[in-house]
Write an enzyme that holds these catalytic residues in place. Structure first.
Site, PDB file in Angstrom:
ATOM      1  CG  ASP A 481      -2.259   0.673   0.947  1.00 12.18           C
ATOM      2  OD1 ASP A 481      -2.354   1.444  -0.030  1.00 12.18           O
ATOM      3  OD2 ASP A 481      -3.209   0.433   1.713  1.00 12.18           O
ATOM      4  CG  ASP A 551      -9.038   2.394  -0.204  1.00 10.26           C
ATOM      5  OD1 ASP A 551      -8.565   1.259  -0.413  1.00 10.26           O
ATOM      6  OD2 ASP A 551      -8.397   3.312   0.348  1.00 10.26           O
TER       7      ASP A 551
END
Length: 731
Positions: A481, A551
Site C-alpha cells: 500500500d 477503496d
C-alpha cells in the site's frame, strides 16, 4: 519472417508496419524529422504526405534558410525543442550552460535491429524472443552543445502497438539542465478528434471523460508524486464518430508511476499535437558530461474498430508483455481480507474464527491487513517498524500463518513500506530518512510521512526489514500500500540546485526496491495499492500483476470504476471484493448477488466478517466461491468487451470470451428502477457468426443472432439488479 521496418534511402522515409498498423516518418530538409502517418496498415508510400510548403505569417524559418515556406512552426514533427521557433507545445526544454534554450538537433543516423532493448532503471514492455518485434533508433545531435538525442521506436509483429521512448546523452565536457524531456510527440493533420481521459478521486477512480479538442492547450496530469487517483496516465483520441465498436481510436499509455503529463494542442491551422511524458512541473535533471537520461516508455495502440479493440490490444500486451513473474498467466486465488471485519482491533485469537469460516466456504487465501506490526492500534504510529506486534501475536506471526496454512488457505500480508510514522522506532533512529523541508515542521497526511526512497541507505533499511519477514517463508501474498500523495519533496542527498530530481529519483528507487524483492521472492503474489487506485498504472504492473482497484467497495460505484479501468488495464490486473452492507463507504444496501457479480468481473475476493452470516448466507457465499472457481479462467484471461456504458445509461454490461473461444460469460447490471422502464436489448460481440451457442438452460442461438438481434434483459423489480449469462459454443 518478413521485416517490420523499411527505409527508403531515396525519399529518406522510415516505414514501420505489420499486418495491422503503419507508422511513417521522414528526414526532412535541414535534418529535421517529420511525422507522416500513424494508423491502419498501408502497403507502400509514394511521397503524397510530404510537408506542403506555404509561407505563413509569424511562423519563423530556420537559421541560414532563405525558403520562407519551410517552418518548424507548422511542420508535422516527431520531436520538438523549446526555443527553436516552433511555438507549439515542445517535447523538451533543455538549458545550456550559457542559460539559453538554444538547440538545433539534426539527423545523424539510424539503427534497425530485431527485438526490443530494456530501458535503464525503468519498467517497460518486453519481448521473450527477438523475432516478436523490431526497433528503430534515430539519432540526432546538436553540434554546438554536443547533446545527442536518440528516439526509440519498437513495433510488435502481431500487435497494433508501437513503443516509444527517448534517450538524451551528453557528449560534451559540460553539464546541461533538463527541464522537460517527454517520451513522445505525435503530430496529426487537421482531424476532428475527441479525447478520452480517466480523471477521478479517492473512492472514485478512473471515471470516463470525453471532450472535443478545441483550439489551445489541454493538459491531463498529476502533480501528486504518483499516478494519482485524480488523473490516470492514459488517454485515447477518438476520430469523428468512433465509439466502443467502430471507428478509429488511438491509445497512449505511459509506463510510469510518478508525475505525468499528456498535453494536447490544436494549432493555428487545425493541426493536433500530443506530447506525453514526465510532468515538467517540479522536475529538472542535471545531465553531467558522459551521462544519459532515459525517459519512460509510451505504449501507442491503434484501433480501426473502436475502443473495445483498442482495450483488447492493451489487455493482451499488458498481461503478456508488461506483467512478469510466476503469476503472470496463473489463476489468482479467492481471498478474504480482514480489514472491514476488524480494522485495527484484532488478536490471533480473534482472527482464527474468520479463518475457520473462510475455509468452510472454500475461500483460498486469508489476508491480514493493517495493524499487525510495531504497536499499531491506529493509523498514527509504527509505519517503518516492520516487526510483529507481540501483544497481538504472542507466539509470532508465523504461528498464526501456520494456522492459516493448516486450514488449507494461503497467507497474505498488508504492508506500507514507503511510509514512516513520527511515532516509530525507525524515525527515532533515523529522522533524516523522512522526506521534508529543512528547518520546518513536517506536514503529515493521514498521520504519516514519506521515506526518501531515492536514497540507497533508506532502501537498504526497508529491504533488510522486509527480508527478515519473507525469509521465514510463510508469506504467500503481499498487498503493498501507499496512502498519501507526495509533498515537501526534498532530498537531503541532493544539492539545492538538484532538488528537481527528487521525485524522479524516488520513483527510480521504488522500482529498484521492487525489482530486488520480486527477484528474491518469486513465489510471492504481489498486489499494488495506493489508497485503492491511486497508483494504478502499467509501471507498477511490471512488478505486481494485480492492484487494488479502489477503496470504494460499493458494487454500484465499482461499475463505473471498473468500466473506466478496463479501457486500458486487463481484468486480471484489478481486484474487487464483496463487502458488507450497508457499504462502509456509501451506506448503500446491495444484494449479495449483485455484489458478487460486480466483484467476480475481475480478480475476486471478500472483505467482511463471515462469522456474522447466517447458515443460508454462508451457503450463498460458498456457491459464489464455487461459481467463481468455475468462471475464473475466462474472467481473468479471456477476451473482454464492454457492452453497455454506465456513464451514459442506467445500465452496465460486459462480456468475457475464453481463450479457446468456446465459453462466453456476460454480466449485466441495471442501476435504478423506473416507473416506465424501457425495454433493454443486449447484443454480444466478437462471437463466431457461423457457430451455435448453448445457454445453461439448454436454449441454442446462433452467434449472428446474439450479436445482431440480441436479447431482452429482464424487467427490473428492485434497484441494483444484475444477471449472469453463460453460453457454450457448440462445435
Amino acid at each position: 519472417m518478413t521485416n517490420l521496418i523499411f527505409y527508403d534511402a531515396e525519399q529518406q522515409v522510415f516505414h514501420l508496419k505489420n499486418q495491422q498498423i503503419s507508422y511513417l516518418l521522414a528526414v526532412e530538409d535541414f535534418g529535421l524529422i517529420s511525422h507522416l502517418y500513424f494508423g491502419k496498415r498501408v502497403n507502400s508510400y509514394h511521397g503524397q504526405r510530404k510537408y506542403p510548403r506555404v509561407d505563413r505569417g509569424f511562423s519563423g524559418n530556420l537559421a541560414g534558410a532563405e525558403d520562407r515556406s519551410y517552418s518548424q512552426d507548422t511542420l508535422l514533427r516527431e520531436y520538438s525543442m523549446a526555443g527553436e521557433g516552433d511555438y507549439r507545445v515542445p517535447a523538451a526544454k533543455i538549458i545550456q550552460t550559457d542559460g539559453s534554450y538554444a538547440l538545433n538537433f539534426k539527423f545523424t543516423g539510424f539503427e534497425m535491429f530485431p527485438g526490443k532493448p530494456k530501458l535503464i532503471g525503468l519498467p517497460s514492455a518486453y519481448v521473450e524472443d527477438d523475432i516478436e518485434s523490431e526497433t528503430l533508433v534515430i539519432t540526432l545531435i546538436d553540434e554546438i552543445s554536443k547533446l545527442e538525442l536518440a528516439t526509440f521506436y519498437t513495433i510488435y509483429r502481431d500487435r497494433p502497438v508501437i513503443a516509444r521512448s527517448i534517450q538524451l546523452r551528453n557528449l560534451s565536457t559540460q553539464s546541461s539542465k533538463i527541464h522537460k524531456l517527454a517520451s513522445m510527440q505525435l503530430d496529426f493533420t487537421d482531424e476532428e478528434f475527441s479525447v478520452i481521459s480517466l480523471p477521478g478521486a479517492h473512492n472514485q477512480e478512473r471515471q470516463v471523460q470525453k471532450e472535443a479538442i478545441g483550439y489551445g492547450i489541454k493538459k491531463f496530469s498529476s502533480r501528486r508524486g504518483s499516478t494519482s487517483h485524480q488523473m490516470n496516465n492514459f488517454i485515447a483520441l477518438e476520430k469523428g464518430t468512433a465509439d466502443e465498436f467502430q471507428g478509429e481510436v488511438f491509445g497512449f499509455n505511459l509506463v510510469y508511476s510518478g508525475n505525468h503529463a499528456f498535453e494536447i494542442e490544436k494549432d493555428q491551422i487545425g493541426q493536433i499535437r500530443l506530447v506525453a511524458g514526465i510532468n515538467e512541473e517540479d522536475f529538472s535533471w542535471e545531465l553531467l558530461s558522459g551521462e544519459t537520461f532515459q525517459s519512460p516508455e509510451v505504449l501507442m495502440v491503434y484501433s480501426d474498430q473502436g475502443l473495445n479493440k483498442m482495450s483488447q490490444a492493451y489487455h493482451e500486451l499488458l498481461t503478456n508483455r508488461v506483467a512478469r513473474g510466476n503469476y503472470r498467466n496463473k489463476e489468482r486465488d479467492i481471498l478474504i481480507n480482514n480489514w472491514e471485519a476488524t480494522y485495527f482491533d484484532f488478536t490471533e485469537e480473534k482472527l482464527r474464527p474468520l479463518v475457520d469460516t473462510a475455509a468452510e466456504v472454500g475461500i483460498e487465501m486469508f489476508v491480514l491487513d493493517d495493524g499487525w506490526f510495531g504497536e499499531r492500534d491506529s493509523d498514527t504510529s509504527s509505519l517503518g517498524d516492520w516487526f510483529v506486534d507481540k501483544r497481538k501475536f504472542p507466539n509470532g506471526l508465523s504461528h498464526f500463518a501456520d494456522y492459516v496454512h493448516q486450514k488449507g488457505l494461503k497467507f497474505g500480508l498488508w504492508m506500507e513500506p514507503e511510509m514512516i510514522s513520527i511515532d516509530s522506532n525507525l524515525y527515532r533512529a533515523h529522522p533524516d530518512f523522512l522526506m521534508s523541508y529543512p528547518e520546518r515542521i513536517p506536514a503529515p497526511s493521514r498521520s504519516q510521512h514519506l521515506l526518501d526512497l531515492g536514497r540507497k541507505e533508506v532502501r537498504e533499511n526497508i529491504l533488510t526489514q522486509l527480508s527478515a519477514i519473507f525469509d521465514e517463508g510463510y508469506v504467500d501474498y503481499v498487498k503493498w500500500d501507499m496512502n498519501r500523495s507526495l509533498s515537501e519533496v526534498f532530498s537531503r542527498q541532493l544539492a539545492s540546485d538538484n532538488q528537481g530530481e527528487t521525485l524522479h529519483r524516488y520513483i527510480l528507487g521504488l522500482y529498484e526496491l521492487l525489482e530486488t524483492l520480486i527477484t528474491r521472492y518469486p513465489a510471492i503474489l504481489w498486489e499494488g495499492c495506493s489508497g485503492g487506485g491511486g497508483r494504478f498504472d502499467s509501471g507498477i504492473l511490471h512488478y505486481m500483476p494485480q492492484s487494488w482497484t479502489s477503496d470504494d467497495t460499493d458494487a454500484v460505484e465499482r461499475l463505473k470504476i471498473q468500466y473506466g479501468t478496463s479501457l486500458v488495464y486487463p481484468p486480471s490486473s484489478f481486484t474487487s471484493h464483496v463487502s458488507a452492507i450497508p457499504n462502509h463507504q456509501t451506506g448503500r444496501n446491495v444484494s449479495l448477488n449483485t455484489r458478487g457479480n460486480a466483484a467476480m468481473s475481475s480478480v475476486f475476493g471478500y472483505e467482511l466478517d463471515l462469522t456474522t452470516f447466517t447458515t443460508d448466507e454462508k451457503q450463498a457465499v460458498a456457491e459464489q466461491v464455487a461459481l467463481y472457481k468455475d468462471i475464473r479462467q475466462v474472467v481473468q484471461f479471456g477476451k473482454f468487451a464492454r457492452l453497455k456504458n454506465p456513464f451514459t445509461s442506467n445500465e452496465c454490461a460486459w462480456q468475457f470470451i475464453s481463450q479457446e473461444q468456446n465459453e462466453v460469460l456476460v454480466l449485466a447490471f441495471k442501476i435504478l428502477t423506473q416507473g416506465q422502464e424501457p425495454f433493454s436489448l443486449l447484443k454480444l460481440t466478437d462471437l463466431d457468426p457461423t457457430k451455435k451457442y448453448k445457454t445453461e438452460n439448454g436454449h441454442i442461438f446462433g452467434g449472428d443472432e446474439l450479436m445482431n438481434l440480441g436479447f431482452y434483459l429482464p424487467q427490473q423489480t428492485e434497484d441494483f439488479s444484475s444477471w449472469m449469462y453463460r453460453f457454450k459454443r457448440i462445435n
